[in-house]
Design a protein around this motif. Structure first.
Motif, PDB file in Angstrom:
ATOM      1  N   ALA A 177      17.630  -9.765 -10.646  1.00 60.45           N
ATOM      2  CA  ALA A 177      16.761 -10.288  -9.587  1.00 60.45           C
ATOM      3  C   ALA A 177      16.796  -9.373  -8.375  1.00 60.45           C
ATOM      4  O   ALA A 177      15.749  -9.009  -7.816  1.00 60.45           O
ATOM      5  CB  ALA A 177      17.207 -11.698  -9.205  1.00 60.45           C
ATOM      6  N   VAL A 178      18.001  -8.978  -8.002  1.00 54.85           N
ATOM      7  CA  VAL A 178      18.125  -8.151  -6.796  1.00 54.85           C
ATOM      8  C   VAL A 178      17.423  -6.801  -7.005  1.00 54.85           C
ATOM      9  O   VAL A 178      16.665  -6.343  -6.152  1.00 54.85           O
ATOM     10  CB  VAL A 178      19.614  -7.944  -6.445  1.00 54.85           C
ATOM     11  CG1 VAL A 178      19.762  -6.856  -5.398  1.00 54.85           C
ATOM     12  CG2 VAL A 178      20.198  -9.237  -5.949  1.00 54.85           C
ATOM     13  N   GLN A 222      10.451  -3.708  -5.651  1.00 54.76           N
ATOM     14  CA  GLN A 222       9.167  -4.159  -5.100  1.00 54.76           C
ATOM     15  C   GLN A 222       9.063  -3.806  -3.625  1.00 54.76           C
ATOM     16  O   GLN A 222       8.069  -3.263  -3.172  1.00 54.76           O
ATOM     17  CB  GLN A 222       9.034  -5.671  -5.272  1.00 54.76           C
ATOM     18  CG  GLN A 222       8.693  -6.095  -6.685  1.00 54.76           C
ATOM     19  CD  GLN A 222       7.337  -5.574  -7.102  1.00 54.76           C
ATOM     20  OE1 GLN A 222       6.358  -5.753  -6.387  1.00 54.76           O
ATOM     21  NE2 GLN A 222       7.279  -4.905  -8.237  1.00 54.76           N
ATOM     22  N   MET A 223      10.130  -4.094  -2.914  1.00 60.70           N
ATOM     23  CA  MET A 223      10.095  -3.854  -1.470  1.00 60.70           C
ATOM     24  C   MET A 223      10.024  -2.367  -1.166  1.00 60.70           C
ATOM     25  O   MET A 223       9.250  -1.936  -0.309  1.00 60.70           O
ATOM     26  CB  MET A 223      11.324  -4.466  -0.825  1.00 60.70           C
ATOM     27  CG  MET A 223      11.163  -5.970  -0.633  1.00 60.70           C
ATOM     28  SD  MET A 223      12.515  -6.661   0.276  1.00 60.70           S
ATOM     29  CE  MET A 223      13.567  -7.241  -1.010  1.00 60.70           C
ATOM     30  N   VAL A 250       6.476  -1.136  -1.643  1.00 55.68           N
ATOM     31  CA  VAL A 250       5.552  -1.506  -0.570  1.00 55.68           C
ATOM     32  C   VAL A 250       5.830  -0.679   0.683  1.00 55.68           C
ATOM     33  O   VAL A 250       4.912  -0.147   1.321  1.00 55.68           O
ATOM     34  CB  VAL A 250       5.667  -3.012  -0.271  1.00 55.68           C
ATOM     35  CG1 VAL A 250       4.796  -3.369   0.930  1.00 55.68           C
ATOM     36  CG2 VAL A 250       5.263  -3.828  -1.482  1.00 55.68           C
ATOM     37  N   LEU A 251       7.106  -0.562   1.001  1.00 55.65           N
ATOM     38  CA  LEU A 251       7.464   0.184   2.203  1.00 55.65           C
ATOM     39  C   LEU A 251       7.053   1.651   2.095  1.00 55.65           C
ATOM     40  O   LEU A 251       6.546   2.238   3.057  1.00 55.65           O
ATOM     41  CB  LEU A 251       8.972   0.090   2.456  1.00 55.65           C
ATOM     42  CG  LEU A 251       9.442  -1.266   2.960  1.00 55.65           C
ATOM     43  CD1 LEU A 251      10.955  -1.327   3.014  1.00 55.65           C
ATOM     44  CD2 LEU A 251       8.861  -1.551   4.341  1.00 55.65           C
ATOM     45  N   ALA A 284      13.575  -7.197  -7.009  1.00 57.66           N
ATOM     46  CA  ALA A 284      13.052  -7.437  -5.664  1.00 57.66           C
ATOM     47  C   ALA A 284      13.136  -6.184  -4.818  1.00 57.66           C
ATOM     48  O   ALA A 284      12.204  -5.839  -4.094  1.00 57.66           O
ATOM     49  CB  ALA A 284      13.839  -8.568  -5.013  1.00 57.66           C
ATOM     50  N   GLN A 333       4.642   2.903   0.368  1.00 58.72           N
ATOM     51  CA  GLN A 333       3.200   3.034   0.465  1.00 58.72           C
ATOM     52  C   GLN A 333       2.762   3.000   1.919  1.00 58.72           C
ATOM     53  O   GLN A 333       1.822   3.677   2.313  1.00 58.72           O
ATOM     54  CB  GLN A 333       2.536   1.904  -0.317  1.00 58.72           C
ATOM     55  CG  GLN A 333       1.062   2.155  -0.547  1.00 58.72           C
ATOM     56  CD  GLN A 333       0.432   1.074  -1.392  1.00 58.72           C
ATOM     57  OE1 GLN A 333       1.068   0.072  -1.690  1.00 58.72           O
ATOM     58  NE2 GLN A 333      -0.802   1.261  -1.769  1.00 58.72           N
ATOM     59  N   LYS A 334       3.478   2.216   2.672  1.00 63.62           N
ATOM     60  CA  LYS A 334       3.101   2.070   4.074  1.00 63.62           C
ATOM     61  C   LYS A 334       3.531   3.290   4.880  1.00 63.62           C
ATOM     62  O   LYS A 334       2.760   3.842   5.653  1.00 63.62           O
ATOM     63  CB  LYS A 334       3.772   0.806   4.634  1.00 63.62           C
ATOM     64  CG  LYS A 334       3.554   0.603   6.113  1.00 63.62           C
ATOM     65  CD  LYS A 334       2.238  -0.069   6.387  1.00 63.62           C
ATOM     66  CE  LYS A 334       2.012  -0.249   7.871  1.00 63.62           C
ATOM     67  NZ  LYS A 334       0.643  -0.691   8.130  1.00 63.62           N
ATOM     68  N   PHE A 335       4.791   3.679   4.695  1.00 63.04           N
ATOM     69  CA  PHE A 335       5.330   4.657   5.632  1.00 63.04           C
ATOM     70  C   PHE A 335       5.277   6.091   5.141  1.00 63.04           C
ATOM     71  O   PHE A 335       5.328   7.017   5.924  1.00 63.04           O
ATOM     72  CB  PHE A 335       6.774   4.279   6.005  1.00 63.04           C
ATOM     73  CG  PHE A 335       6.834   3.007   6.777  1.00 63.04           C
ATOM     74  CD1 PHE A 335       6.317   2.940   8.074  1.00 63.04           C
ATOM     75  CD2 PHE A 335       7.367   1.853   6.229  1.00 63.04           C
ATOM     76  CE1 PHE A 335       6.346   1.764   8.786  1.00 63.04           C
ATOM     77  CE2 PHE A 335       7.396   0.679   6.941  1.00 63.04           C
ATOM     78  CZ  PHE A 335       6.884   0.626   8.218  1.00 63.04           C
TER      79      PHE A 335
END
Lengths: 281, 443, 377, 204
Positions: free
Chosen positions: D92-93, D99-100, D103-104, D96, D106-108
């Motif tokens: 799970a860790v 995933q994070m 996303v990060l 997750a 892609q943004k930064f």
């Protein structure tokens, strides 16, 4: 025991909630939107990356489509159906498409056209062209080193008797072979046109007849027996006018003396049989 | 050997163990008898082919203009003898495709047309000299047939300080330049000095491979008179390739994609120099050249002064024909020359040799695998990796070949000469170069 | 020219003219001639092997060569390739090199296994000569070493070594107790001995700089021993014994310009420097560089295996990088690793790096400048 | 540093990278090893992604392991150890986390996202990452030790991947017989590579 179970459930759901919240938080505040249409379009495209649309691959073409820089019918490979679907997806309209296929306008296989000199080098038409124009005695005929067959992404070109022959049912008309042929023998023609004059040599009939058994000698029998405008006379040879092509019966009617006006099927048949004869010997 | 002679070389290259020059190097230049008919191919220079100015039925004199320059990179063409123009016809060209030629029926009188007046070159200015060189239709006679006047007119921002006359003749079998330098040293030296003057260069050097000691000695005697230096070069192929020659003589490296003018050099062939001397001092246009006709199958190999438009079949007749059927007919030398399919090809301004080879001599190209022995890399004078280039070409990865600097290849053939797997490396590389040129054109 | 002479002149009919790309002549060096020269260079080592190990060695060589040739032919038959490929001589070279990499008493079936590994797995599955990324002999040797460690370390003494327990030979024998043997009824059918490297391997390392540490390897690393190693009077693989014979072969190779000199020079140099540094820091960990140079398969590898054209980098600079990497890996495995000999492993490992090295050590063309000058005129 | 600590350190670094190489000695993460080794560029991207994810996830799971899972809690007088949940929690860790990170990134850092983007989801369920994390727990390593081990393991994975991809690029030019083309020859090559890595055994 029960306590352990309860604790496990608590721990895992707690972890789940924390992680879920964290992911949600991250996507909410840092997420970047992408266009899902690109993937949808890509799925509809053939995915063979042939380059017929003059873009490096299907993925690039899909991106260009979504960005509005291209229109779906630029893909020569996609069926009418697929094109319509893509157009609907993107909210565009497309006109009717005419399916095209490639044809190699040369009938000079190794039995019909003399190979004048021995050739010793790379088995590739373009390379052979660079050395004194290749070994074939006709300076305009098919070199038979299968560059086009190797280039075809659909395996639609077969080399029979040292002559490239296009299989219409496999050809999608992407035009890769047209660019490959160093002698410019390959043409994209409407799939409905079944009759071709298998000769591209612009030389005089006398010269052609010296090196080849099946040249177009521009006797114009076909022109006379066909309707007006079905053939074009280009110098010392005749070409089918593909905007107004004749039907298959023209072969019978004209009685081409050199057997170079043939239907696609007849052409294939002749080459096949010649091959068999050779094998039998 | 002369002690004052400086001997220079470049790095890499190959040394053909049996260079075949022995067949013809002792034979003095002979002048070919007049033929009945000449077929002068119109396009004899790199650049725009000249435009014919005669038509069927015209009477021409020897040396009369028959096609005029069309553009800057183009030179005129002159009649090799006096006679009647038969017309424009298609004959087998040296590249295998039919070429347009002007056919001349000789009248047997061999009368000269009125020639341009001689120029006193020591007093003449550069422009006058260049104009005369253009008018006499002079091109690089070593092989490339690049118009000489273009080479002599570099962009004004390039300062030229070296005129190198290429007498290396590093191609095996060929001895034409050797004989010219030996028999007409004065002409070559004068031509060199004229070329130097036309380019406004003080430093004029004739570079000769040291297997031509007699020619070096002959020129040494009069070199001072013309203010021309002479440099000896190690016998190594391709010593006469432009970039390698410049490096050997001046230690300057012509950068990738640049021209000799970028390092202040102009290179002209020794045969060209002799033709220039004739053109300037006597006004004779380029209508004949010295060509080596050689090879084991030839009955009497030799060096012949052949008029442009002489068919190879006729040239071979002068040499007594062949002893047996040759396996290969080559225009030029065995390393960079072009295989021919017809003996009806005619002599052109850049035909430095007509070479016949027997079966046991010719390279049998095969599709053996590369064993990565690295001999091609050692041999490459441009320090390229021919085997990598050919492998990438075979796999169709033309973009990749650019990363390995395929466009720097000078196609000297040293790699394929030494390849133990007999891979047609040069052909592969040529294919890649053609493909890349095509693609950049499309863009 | 009269009519008569003209008629007698023969001109080419042009029927046999060959069209081919330039250059039209060739220096007549072929793959076959190169391979035969390599075989010639191997002759001293083969002669030395037979001299020291007698008919056993000859048998191993015959087995290996026969199997390699047969397996190559068999594969070509199966794969539909022309069997004439055998003429290029590469299978012969592989066979001989494989034999030089095996102990003197190797049963025929190990030779067969080795040939299978080398010719099939090492070469033919990749498409035959020139296509294999890994040295076939190294693949065979490593494969056998992992699968059959006991058989591959069954060392017999050379003919000149006698277990008289005096002098040089003393170090390498643990002489059987004949009395005890006869009591137990065991049959005594051969002598084995240790190799210098295996003794080095089993000698406990001393990590300080005491006098004891300095003398840790005195038994196997002394001038007399060095001389014996150099001439080849020690146990080991066929080709590992005589450094002298291999250097002779190496000189032949270098004379014919068949190998890139960078490989042996940098390989041996790196080993010397590396072991020298370790020896100076901790004399109790490893013997002096000379020991390392003369023992084991280092010489054979430096001149014959690492120099294999197909599997080494193609540029001179690449070859140097390759050889330095080989040297470091060999030393690390020899000094600290679990195997007494590391050359085959290091060759395989560096083989894997060759494509990367080739990429890195790309040649700069003549007159190369970072920003190419735009075309003038 | 004591000799023992030094040896331990050696095992965590050189040992993790070469001797017990994830791909060639432990045979973990074979899927991406074969899947994304066609081209050197993608192999480099994949290696970078694995290094980032493996190190990060090991650090975080090591914290969870050392602070929670390893401990025995006394609740209601009963000893409770949640160690048996470790696989579930780790998966799970890791998922997750990936995933994070995606996303990060892609943004930064869009260029980095472009290079690694496609590989990140692949790694989520990669056994090499879970393997590294589990190995840390099994060997009862501390947080720093775990992170170092994972970093070097990932480095070893990257090394093998880069080596392998460059080999495959070369094989693309080779005339491999048809039955061996594609995955077959790739597996054979990987096997020989693994054979070579046996040479490192016994180093530490």
């Amino acid at each position: 025991m029960l306590l352990t179970i309860i604790l496990s459930i608590l721990a895992l759901s707690g972890l789940g909630i924390i992680l879920g919240l964290a992911i949600g938080f991250v996507s909410k505040f840092f997420g970047v939107a992408t266009d899902p249409k690109v993937d949808l379009v890509l799925e509809l495209l053939p995915g063979v990356n042939c380059g017929g649309c003059s873009r490096p691959g299907c993925a690039d073409f899909a991106r260009a489509l979504v960005a509005g820089e291209a229109s779906p019918e630029q893909c020569p490979v996609s069926s009418q159906e697929a094109v319509t679907q893509i157009a609907q997806l993107l909210g565009m309209t497309v006109g009717d498409l005419e399916k095209k296929v490639a044809v190699v306008l040369c009938g000079g296989d190794i039995h019909q056209t003399k190979v004048k000199t021995l050739y010793n080098g790379v088995n590739d038409c373009i390379s052979a062209m660079q050395i004194a124009g290749g070994p074939k005695s006709c300076a305009y005929g098919c070199l038979g080193m299968s560059s086009c067959a190797r280039a075809c992404p659909f395996g639609a070109i077969e080399m029979i008797n040292g002559l490239a022959v296009v299989h219409n049912e496999l050809c999608v008309g992407c035009g890769v072979c047209v660019d490959t042929c160093p002698r410019d023998l390959i043409k994209l023609v409407p799939a409905e046109a079944k009759v071709h004059i298998y000769c591209s040599s612009p030389e005089k009939a006398a010269v052609k007849m010296k090196v080849c058994n099946v040249p177009c000698i521009a006797c114009r029998k076909c022109v006379k027996s066909g309707e007006e405008g079905q053939f074009e006379i280009k110098g010392f040879r005749v070409e089918v006018n593909y905007d107004n092509f004749p039907g298959e019966d023209i072969v019978e009617k004209s009685g081409c003396p050199k057997n170079c006006l043939l239907t696609t099927a007849q052409h294939l048949e002749i080459e096949r049989n010649a091959d068999k004869e050779e094998n039998a010997v | 050997m002369n002690k004052d002679l400086k001997i220079v070389s470049f790095k890499g290259g190959v040394h053909p163990p049996k260079d075949g020059k022995i067949l013809s190097k002792k034979n003095a230049i002979q002048t070919a008898p007049l033929l009945e008919r000449y077929q002068v191919i119109v396009s004899q220079n790199i650049g725009a082919p000249p435009a014919p100015v005669v038509k069927a039925g015209d009477e021409v004199k020897k040396g009369q203009l028959i096609a005029e320059a069309a553009g800057f990179v183009s030179v005129p063409l002159h009649a090799p003898t006096s006679g009647k123009i038969e017309g424009l016809i298609d004959i087998p060209g040296p590249m295998g495709v039919p070429a347009q030629a002007i056919a001349i029926l000789a009248d047997g009188k061999d009368e000269w047309a009125e020639l341009a007046p001689p120029i006193d070159w020591r007093g003449a200015d550069a422009e006058t000299l260049k104009k005369r060189i253009l008018e006499c239709g002079i091109v690089g006679m070593g092989g490339a047939a690049f118009p000489s006047h273009v080479k002599l007119s570099p962009p004004p921002d390039k300062k030229i300080d070296y005129m190198i006359i290429n007498g290396a003749e590093c191609e095996p079998y060929l001895t034409a330049d050797h004989r010219v330098m030996l028999e007409e040293p004065e002409k070559v030296l004068a031509g060199a000095a004229i070329l130097g003057r036309a380019a406004g260069v003080k430093n004029v050097v004739i570079a000769v491979e040291i297997n031509k000691v007699d020619a070096i000695n002959a020129m040494m005697e009069k070199a001072a008179e013309f203010g021309v230096g002479i440099v000896g070069m190690k016998v190594q192929y391709p010593q006469g390739a432009e970039k390698q020659l410049i490096y050997a003589v001046t230690r300057r490296k012509v950068p990738t994609g640049a021209l000799p003018a970028d390092v202040g050099c102009i290179v002209q062939n020794a045969g060209t120099a002799a033709a220039v001397a004739d053109a300037v001092r006597s006004g004779i246009p380029l209508i004949e050249r010295v060509t080596t006709i050689t090879g084991e199958p030839v009955v009497t190999p030799g060096n012949w002064r052949l008029r442009l438009g002489t068919p190879i079949s006729a040239a071979l007749t002068f040499c007594g024909g062949v002893k047996y059927e040759p396996s290969k007919l080559i225009l030029g030398g065995p390393m960079m020359g072009f295989a021919q399919r017809s003996i009806e090809v005619t002599v052109m301004k850049n035909t430095s040799g007509i070479l016949l080879l027997k079966k046991s001599e010719i390279t049998q190209y095969e599709s053996n695998p590369c064993i990565r022995c690295g001999r091609c890399i050692k041999a490459c004078p441009m320090n390229l990796q021919p085997t990598v280039l050919s492998q990438l070409t075979e796999a169709g990865k033309f973009e990749e070949t650019l990363k390995y600097n395929v466009m720097d290849c000078i196609e000297c053939g040293a790699c394929a000469f030494t390849c133990p797997a007999q891979i047609p490396l040069v052909q592969h590389i040529r294919r890649a170069k053609a493909e890349i040129r095509n693609r950049s054109k499309k863009r | 020219m009269s009519e008569q002479t003209t008629s007698r002149i023969m001109l080419p009919k042009g029927e046999e003219l060959v069209l081919s790309p330039s250059p039209h002549i060739h220096d007549n060096e072929t793959i076959q001639s190169i391979m035969l020269k390599v075989v010639l260079a191997m002759l001293p080592a083969i002669a030395a092997a037979i001299w020291f190990f007698g008919t056993n060695a000859l048998l191993v060589i015959v087995w290996c060569v026969t199997f390699c040739l047969l397996l190559e032919v068999f594969w070509c038959q199966m794969a539909g390739k022309p069997v004439s490929v055998i003429k290029d001589g590469s299978a012969l070279v592989t066979g001989l090199l494989l034999a030089l990499n095996l102990p003197p008493v190797t049963p025929w079936w190990i030779c067969l296994l080795g040939a299978m590994l080398g010719i099939w797995l090492g070469k033919q599955v990749f498409g035959g000569l020139g296509q294999n990324p890994f040295n076939p002999v190294a693949v065979a040797r490593v494969g056998l070493m992992i699968a059959l460690p006991r058989q591959l370390t069954y060392w017999t003494p050379s003919n000149n070594m006698t277990p008289d327990l005096s002098g040089y030979s003393n170090t390498f024998f643990t002489v059987p107790d004949f009395a005890k043997l006869s009591q137990t009824g065991e049959i005594f059918d051969g002598l084995t001995c240790a190799t210098p490297l295996s003794i080095m391997q089993t000698t406990p390392k001393i990590l300080d700089s005491s006098a004891e540490a300095a003398n840790n390897f005195a038994a196997i690393a002394n001038p007399e021993a060095y001389w014996q190693y150099f001439t080849g009077n020690m146990g080991g693989c066929l080709g590992e014994t005589s450094a002298l014979a291999i250097i002779l072969g190496g000189i032949i190779l270098l004379m014919f310009k068949l190998i890139r000199w960078q490989v042996p020079v940098f390989y041996l140099g790196t080993v010397a420097v590396f072991t020298g540094l370790v020896h100076m820091t901790w004399p109790g960990v490893t013997p002096a560089p000379l020991f390392h140079l003369l023992t084991g398969g280092l010489m054979l590898a430096a001149f014959f295996m690492a120099t294999d054209m197909v599997t080494s980098p193609i540029t001179p600079r690449g070859a140097a990088i390759f050889a330095i990497g080989l040297g470091i890996m060999t030393c690390v495995i020899r000094i600290w690793g679990g195997f007494p000999e590391g050359v085959s492993f290091s060759i395989l490992m560096m083989n894997a790096l060759v494509p990367l090295i080739d990429r890195m050590a790309k040649l700069k063309p003549f007159g190369f400048k970072k920003t190419p000058v735009a075309k003038g005129v | 540093m004591t000799q023992e600590a030094m040896l331990n350190m050696l095992e965590l670094t050189v040992g993790a990278m070469l001797v017990y190489n994830f791909v060639l000695a432990r045979f973990l993460g074979i899927c991406p090893f074969l899947g994304v080794s066609r081209k050197l560029d993608t192999a480099l991207g994949m290696s970078a992604a694995v290094i980032v994810v493996m190190t990060l996830s090991s650090a975080i799971t090591a914290v969870i392991y050392n602070l929670a899972l390893k401990k025995t809690f006394l609740i209601d007088g009963k000893e409770i150890n949640l160690g048996f949940l470790q696989v579930l929690i780790y998966i799970a860790v890791i998922a997750a986390l990936v995933q994070m990170v995606e996303v990060l990134l892609q943004k930064f850092s869009p260029p980095l996202y472009k290079a690694l983007g496609i590989f990140l989801p692949l790694i989520t369920t990669n056994c090499a990452v879970l393997g590294a994390v589990m190995l840390n727990s099994v060997n009862d390593r501390g947080i720093l030790e775990s992170t170092i081990f994972s970093f070097f393991s990932a480095l070893g994975f990257g090394l093998a991947l880069v080596l392998f991809s460059s080999l495959r690029e070369r094989l693309e030019l080779a005339t491999v017989p048809r039955p061996f083309q594609g995955m077959a020859i790739a597996l054979i090559t990987a096997g020989i590579l693994a054979m070579a890595f046996v040479g490192f055994s016994g180093l530490c």
